[in-house]
Structures are given as structure tokens and as C-alpha cells.
Design a protein around this motif. Structure first.
Motif, PDB file in Angstrom:
ATOM      1  N   VAL A 235      30.130   4.395  14.380  1.00 56.67           N
ATOM      2  CA  VAL A 235      29.580   3.170  15.050  1.00 56.67           C
ATOM      3  C   VAL A 235      29.627   3.763  16.584  1.00 56.67           C
ATOM      4  O   VAL A 235      30.861   3.914  17.131  1.00 56.67           O
ATOM      5  N   GLY A 236      28.553   4.359  17.147  1.00 54.40           N
ATOM      6  CA  GLY A 236      28.514   5.187  18.276  1.00 54.40           C
ATOM      7  C   GLY A 236      29.238   6.305  17.969  1.00 54.40           C
ATOM      8  O   GLY A 236      28.663   7.025  16.935  1.00 54.40           O
ATOM      9  N   THR A 237      30.107   6.612  18.477  1.00 61.94           N
ATOM     10  CA  THR A 237      31.085   7.959  18.142  1.00 61.94           C
ATOM     11  C   THR A 237      32.397   7.406  17.572  1.00 61.94           C
ATOM     12  O   THR A 237      33.230   8.406  17.460  1.00 61.94           O
ATOM     13  N   SER A 238      32.749   6.087  17.206  1.00 61.37           N
ATOM     14  CA  SER A 238      33.854   5.718  16.529  1.00 61.37           C
ATOM     15  C   SER A 238      33.852   5.911  15.001  1.00 61.37           C
ATOM     16  O   SER A 238      32.914   5.379  14.627  1.00 61.37           O
ATOM     17  N   LEU A 239      34.769   6.570  14.400  1.00 58.75           N
ATOM     18  CA  LEU A 239      35.114   6.762  12.814  1.00 58.75           C
ATOM     19  C   LEU A 239      35.445   5.486  12.292  1.00 58.75           C
ATOM     20  O   LEU A 239      36.252   4.864  12.776  1.00 58.75           O
ATOM     21  N   ARG A 240      34.690   5.174  11.103  1.00 64.78           N
ATOM     22  CA  ARG A 240      35.086   4.467  10.172  1.00 64.78           C
ATOM     23  C   ARG A 240      35.382   5.020   8.692  1.00 64.78           C
ATOM     24  O   ARG A 240      34.833   5.878   8.568  1.00 64.78           O
ATOM     25  N   GLU A 241      36.514   4.344   8.142  1.00 67.21           N
ATOM     26  CA  GLU A 241      37.055   5.159   6.958  1.00 67.21           C
ATOM     27  C   GLU A 241      35.859   5.021   5.851  1.00 67.21           C
ATOM     28  O   GLU A 241      35.634   6.022   5.226  1.00 67.21           O
ATOM     29  N   GLN A 242      35.250   3.896   5.617  1.00 61.35           N
ATOM     30  CA  GLN A 242      34.217   3.520   4.513  1.00 61.35           C
ATOM     31  C   GLN A 242      32.831   3.394   5.522  1.00 61.35           C
ATOM     32  O   GLN A 242      32.942   2.824   6.219  1.00 61.35           O
ATOM     33  N   ALA A 243      31.713   4.053   4.810  1.00 62.30           N
ATOM     34  CA  ALA A 243      30.583   3.654   5.494  1.00 62.30           C
ATOM     35  C   ALA A 243      29.957   2.393   5.016  1.00 62.30           C
ATOM     36  O   ALA A 243      30.030   2.345   3.944  1.00 62.30           O
ATOM     37  N   ASP A 244      29.240   1.940   6.051  1.00 65.41           N
ATOM     38  CA  ASP A 244      28.545   0.849   5.756  1.00 65.41           C
ATOM     39  C   ASP A 244      27.041   0.906   6.037  1.00 65.41           C
ATOM     40  O   ASP A 244      26.811   0.884   7.376  1.00 65.41           O
ATOM     41  N   GLU A 245      26.127   0.948   5.165  1.00 64.73           N
ATOM     42  CA  GLU A 245      24.690   1.234   5.430  1.00 64.73           C
ATOM     43  C   GLU A 245      23.951   0.197   6.413  1.00 64.73           C
ATOM     44  O   GLU A 245      23.044   0.528   6.943  1.00 64.73           O
ATOM     45  N   GLU A 246      24.569  -1.269   6.284  1.00 68.39           N
ATOM     46  CA  GLU A 246      24.030  -2.104   7.038  1.00 68.39           C
ATOM     47  C   GLU A 246      24.552  -2.242   8.566  1.00 68.39           C
ATOM     48  O   GLU A 246      23.799  -2.301   9.542  1.00 68.39           O
ATOM     49  N   ASP A 247      26.001  -2.051   8.817  1.00 69.70           N
ATOM     50  CA  ASP A 247      26.487  -2.657  10.002  1.00 69.70           C
ATOM     51  C   ASP A 247      26.841  -1.362  10.531  1.00 69.70           C
ATOM     52  O   ASP A 247      26.892  -1.333  12.090  1.00 69.70           O
ATOM     53  N   HIS A 248      26.899  -0.004  10.312  1.00 69.68           N
ATOM     54  CA  HIS A 248      27.122   1.185  10.904  1.00 69.68           C
ATOM     55  C   HIS A 248      25.943   1.790  11.441  1.00 69.68           C
ATOM     56  O   HIS A 248      24.848   1.531  10.996  1.00 69.68           O
TER      57      HIS A 248
END
Length: 258
Positions: A235-248
């Protein structure tokens, strides 16, 4: 004109001003996410190939983080800008395409494709050829790290026409494609208007990209002798552990040899 030729024409047109026009992207922070992924899943080696390096912003950022960097890009004009970038004197830059890179590139601990160059691979064959080329560039225990736009990002960003007004300059963009679908080509029109002495000057570009779903990426990787070991959201340049095709906004993939 082929999709590859349209991409080349777009970047040749704006190469001298690409960094200025793309200033909203914090390339250094994005590179940090790539480095974290390489450190987490890779061998710890420091030879890095920056594939699709553009004007060399990511290349110098990787160099600043202790990597021995080589870069290449589709656009000769972008490569020329990279070679003139302050601090890039020790980096070797070459011209080549992801699916047909310059010869002699092998043994890299990390191959990185930063800021979605793989979105310009508009069919499955191009994606598989590019992944196979990266496989051949990797050392035995190396990792390929790349980011791709999500379907949610395409729909949010290009689903309706948008204008950014900065006084003496404004940009307009919109999707030419009537519908934005998963695993489909997305054609976007960008128009840049800048105030001149006697009016306004217009620069127009078409960008032809393709959304690649997680299923498609994994299938293409398998066919290319690779396997996906991680898929994180951005999200921007912030990492999320699991990917979400709709929200990220993007998915950050890490791939290894099978």
C-alpha cells in the motif's frame, strides 16, 4: 505499432523529465521493501541486476544499500539518463528488454524489477519469456523480486478520468479500455499540458499494460522453472504480510528456481 513499441515510444518521449514527472514515487522506500524481501528469502549475496532500471533511481538506491549493481532497460534514452545520474559511475547500464535481455548477464544473487516494469508484458508468452530470462540470470540460490499492480489499483486509478493541476502544468489520464478486467490488457492515455510563451504545449502518451493475477503469475513461474515463495501486499510503499488484490496497490513477489 506493437505494444512493446508503444511502451518504448512513451518512455523515449519523457526520458529527460521522467524523474521530475514521477516525483510522487518514493523510489528509495520502495527499494527498501525489495531489499527486505531479498534479505528475508535470499542468500545474502550482494550481486544485483536491476531489470527495467529506467533512469537508474532504483539502481543507485540499491548501490547505496551495499549491492554491486548492473542495470538494463528497454529505452536507450532512459539508459542514457541513468548513465548520467550522479553517483552511478560504478554501475554498468545496458539496453535490453525483459523478455530478451542483453547477453552475458548471469550469476546474480538478486534480480529486481522495481516499479512494475513487468506490467508492460501484455501476454502470457512475454511473461514466461521474461521469467525464464530472469531464471537464467540468477545464481543457484538467488531470488527474483518484482512488483505488479493489483486489479483494485487499476480500477481506482484509471476507472474514471482524472486531472492533476499544478498551475503551469496539468496532467490528465484515463483508461482507453472500456472495461478493466483481471488478466486483461489495460490501455491508458496520458496527456501533459504545460504553459508555453504563446499558449500550452501538449505531450501525449499511451501506456499499454496488463494485469497479471496471482494464478497467472504462479502458472507462468512454474512453466519457467521457478516457484513463488512469497507474495506480499504493498500500500504505497508500506508492506503487508498477505496480498489483497482489491485493497492493496501492488503485489510484491519473491521467486526462486524450482
Amino acid at each position: 505499432m506493437s505494444h512493446v513499441d508503444e511502451t518504448l515510444a512513451a518512455y523515449e518521449t519523457i526520458a529527460a523529465r521522467y524523474d521530475e514527472l514521477n516525483g510522487q514515487m518514493d523510489t528509495a522506500k520502495l527499494v527498501d521493501r525489495f531489499v527486505e524481501a531479498a534479505d528475508r528469502y535470499g542468500s545474502g549475496g550482494r550481486r544485483l541486476l536491476d531489470a527495467g532500471c529506467g533512469t537508474g533511481r532504483s539502481s543507485t538506491a540499491f548501490r547505496d544499500r551495499g549491492y554491486e549493481v548492473t542495470g538494463y532497460d528497454l529505452s536507450p534514452a532512459m539508459v542514457a539518463m541513468a548513465r548520467r545520474r550522479p553517483g552511478a559511475e560504478e554501475i554498468r547500464f545496458r539496453v535490453g528488454r525483459l523478455q530478451s535481455p542483453p547477453p552475458g548477464l548471469a550469476g546474480f544473487d538478486v534480480v529486481a524489477c522495481v516499479d512494475v516494469p513487468m506490467t508492460y508484458l501484455t501476454d502470457m508468452e512475454q511473461l514466461e519469456r521474461s521469467l525464464a530470462a530472469a531464471r537464467d540470470q540468477l545464481a543457484e540460490d538467488g531470488v527474483l523480486v518484482f512488483d505488479l499492480n493489483t486489479i483494485g489499483y487499476y480500477r481506482r486509478t484509471f476507472g474514471v478520468p482524472a486531472v492533476a493541476d499544478r498551475g503551469d502544468r496539468y496532467a490528465a489520464w484515463f483508461a482507453v479500455s472500456p472495461r478493466i478486467e483481471a488478466d486483461a490488457v489495460v490501455v491508458t492515455q496520458f496527456d501533459l499540458f504545460e504553459r508555453a510563451v504563446t499558449g500550452w504545449e501538449r505531450t501525449s502518451m499511451r501506456h499499454v499494460q496488463r494485469h497479471h493475477s496471482d494464478r497467472t503469475v504462479r502458472r507462468a513461474a512454474e512453466r519457467s522453472g521457478l516457484r513463488v515463495v512469497a507474495a506480499h501486499g504493498l500500500v504505497g510503499t508500506s508492506l503487508r504480510e498477505q496480498a489483497d488484490e482489491e485493497d492493496h496497490d501492488r503485489v510484491l513477489y519473491v521467486v526462486r528456481r524450482t
